[in-house]
Design an enzyme around this catalytic site. Structure first.
Site, PDB file in Angstrom:
ATOM      1  N   ASP A   1       0.820  -1.204   0.000  1.00 33.82           N
ATOM      2  CA  ASP A   1       0.000   0.000   0.000  1.00 33.82           C
ATOM      3  C   ASP A   1       0.859   1.261   0.000  1.00 33.82           C
ATOM      4  O   ASP A   1       1.515   1.567   0.998  1.00 33.82           O
ATOM      5  CB  ASP A   1      -0.882  -0.052   1.256  1.00 33.82           C
ATOM      6  CG  ASP A   1      -1.716   1.192   1.429  1.00 33.82           C
ATOM      7  OD1 ASP A   1      -1.962   1.884   0.432  1.00 33.82           O
ATOM      8  OD2 ASP A   1      -2.127   1.456   2.571  1.00 33.82           O
TER       9      ASP A   1
ATOM     10  N   ASP B   1      -1.994   5.978  -5.193  1.00 31.66           N
ATOM     11  CA  ASP B   1      -2.270   5.102  -4.067  1.00 31.66           C
ATOM     12  C   ASP B   1      -2.676   3.696  -4.509  1.00 31.66           C
ATOM     13  O   ASP B   1      -3.800   3.479  -4.956  1.00 31.66           O
ATOM     14  CB  ASP B   1      -3.378   5.739  -3.222  1.00 31.66           C
ATOM     15  CG  ASP B   1      -3.626   4.994  -1.936  1.00 31.66           C
ATOM     16  OD1 ASP B   1      -2.918   3.999  -1.674  1.00 31.66           O
ATOM     17  OD2 ASP B   1      -4.523   5.393  -1.194  1.00 31.66           O
TER      18      ASP B   1
END
Lengths: 333, 42
Positions: free
Chosen positions: A38, A221
């Site tokens: 992430d 992201d």
């Protein structure tokens, strides 16, 4: 415990849409976990055997007493997210990611996960790849440890997120494999090394500006699946693509994908078109198509910011160059 | 020096809840996603 535990609070993210995960191991001998890689957070954490929450018992848990290299940090942590909360403690141990080994790596072990979201998640934990300023204070993020321990020559990693196939996606550490993109990488300087944040010039549809009219910020992201923006701009996009609000979601006629135009994100004076096959997603389980855009309530954000999640990253191979604080983009193969 | 880690595309929680018919209630019970929550906190 005899420790005087220090408390650290760190917000987590939108778990509802995470969709890509890989395997790591922690400890000696290694204990295996599936984690989301992430770029929107900076901490590593997995469930621990001390956690009895429903979300924990349905996932793999780390047992510190089974690892000869584990050390308790003596610090409690609380990780907060939209629909619940996870609390636990910090430890450090050997973390293996493929052939890479990060010794004495700080990571969180959950003791309680109050979340229905987690109960349905396929992954066990999260491996954050954003900057140290976003990490729990006092910890060293994985990429810094890998560089310090000479496991990688450059603090660089890159994502290739495959479109339809369950397999084929990859995160690469220490460099870039050219077979995953076409043409040359276009480099974009970071606005601020905290998130992977860059300046976005504008968003256009058939040449008309439909978002970010005076320039704005965007975060790259991998931990967000959709394209997230201010609710007014997203509402306008939903109107343009004829999305209907059905059962709390925006549904788009699947056949519209052939007629809709690209939505163009201009970054550093370079156009990055996102085609309708990318921003309108088909759910094979019900043969319906859903918008790849989601809005943030304007009242919660003063600035015009966007989050470019997997919808964008599937179209563009992305290099995260921490050494030079920049992002590289090129069309994915 | 390049280390490749394969990633698996899995069903997201949203897709999983949608498939089980639980998504509508879930979204009603949890009106904020994390991004909204984080902005509120900040």
């Amino acid at each position: 415990s005899s420790y005087v535990r220090k408390f650290a609070s760190h917000p987590l993210r939108n778990y509802l849409d995470l969709a890509y995960m890989g395997n790591i191991s922690i400890g000696t001998p290694p204990q295996q976990f599936s984690v989301v890689f992430d770029t929107g957070s900076s901490d590593l954490w997995v469930p621990s055997i001390y956690c009895k929450s429903k979300a924990c018992v349905t996932h793999r848990s780390f047992n510190p007493s089974h690892s000869s290299t584990f050390h308790d940090w003596g610090k409690s942590i609380t990780l907060e997210y939209g629909s619940g909360e996870m609390s636990g403690f910090l430890g450090h141990d050997t973390v293996r990611i493929g052939q890479l080994t990060s010794t004495d790596q700080a990571f969180g072990l959950s003791k309680e996960e109050i979340s229905r979201t987690f109960e349905h998640a396929i992954f066990d934990g999260i491996l954050g790849l954003a900057y140290p300023s976003l990490a729990i204070k006092g910890t060293t993020i994985i990429i810094d440890n890998l560089k310090k321990q000479d496991q990688i020559s450059e603090p660089v990693f890159a994502f290739y997120l495959s479109t339809n196939k369950e397999e084929g996606s990859v995160v690469m550490f220490g460099g870039v494999d050219k077979k995953y993109y076409k043409g040359d990488l276009k480099w974009v300087p970071l606005s601020k090394p905290h998130y992977w944040q860059i300046a976005l010039d504008r968003i256009t549809w058939r040449g008309e500006v439909i978002g970010c009219p005076r320039g704005c910020q965007a975060i790259m992201d991998t931990g967000t699946s959709l394209l997230i923006g201010p609710s007014k701009a997203v509402a306008k996009i939903h109107s343009l693509i004829n999305a209907a609000y059905v059962k709390e979601e925006y549904v788009v006629p699947c056949n519209a994908r052939k007629a809709l135009p690209d939505i163009v994100f201009t970054i550093n004076n370079v156009n990055y078109p996102v085609p309708p096959r990318a921003y309108v997603q088909e759910d094979a389980s019900n043969n319906l198509c859903y918008s790849g855009f989601d809005g943030i309530m304007d009242t919660l954000s003063e600035s015009d910011s966007w989050i470019l999640g997997d919808v964008f990253l599937r179209v563009y191979f992305t290099v995260f160059d921490q050494g030079q604080n920049r992002i590289g983009l090129a069309p994915a193969v | 020096c390049l280390v490749m880690i394969p990633l698996t595309k899995v069903k997201s929680v949203r897709e999983s809840l949608r498939e089980k018919g639980l998504l509508k209630n879930f979204l009603k019970e949890h009106p904020y996603n994390m991004i909204q929550f984080r902005l509120m906190k900040n």
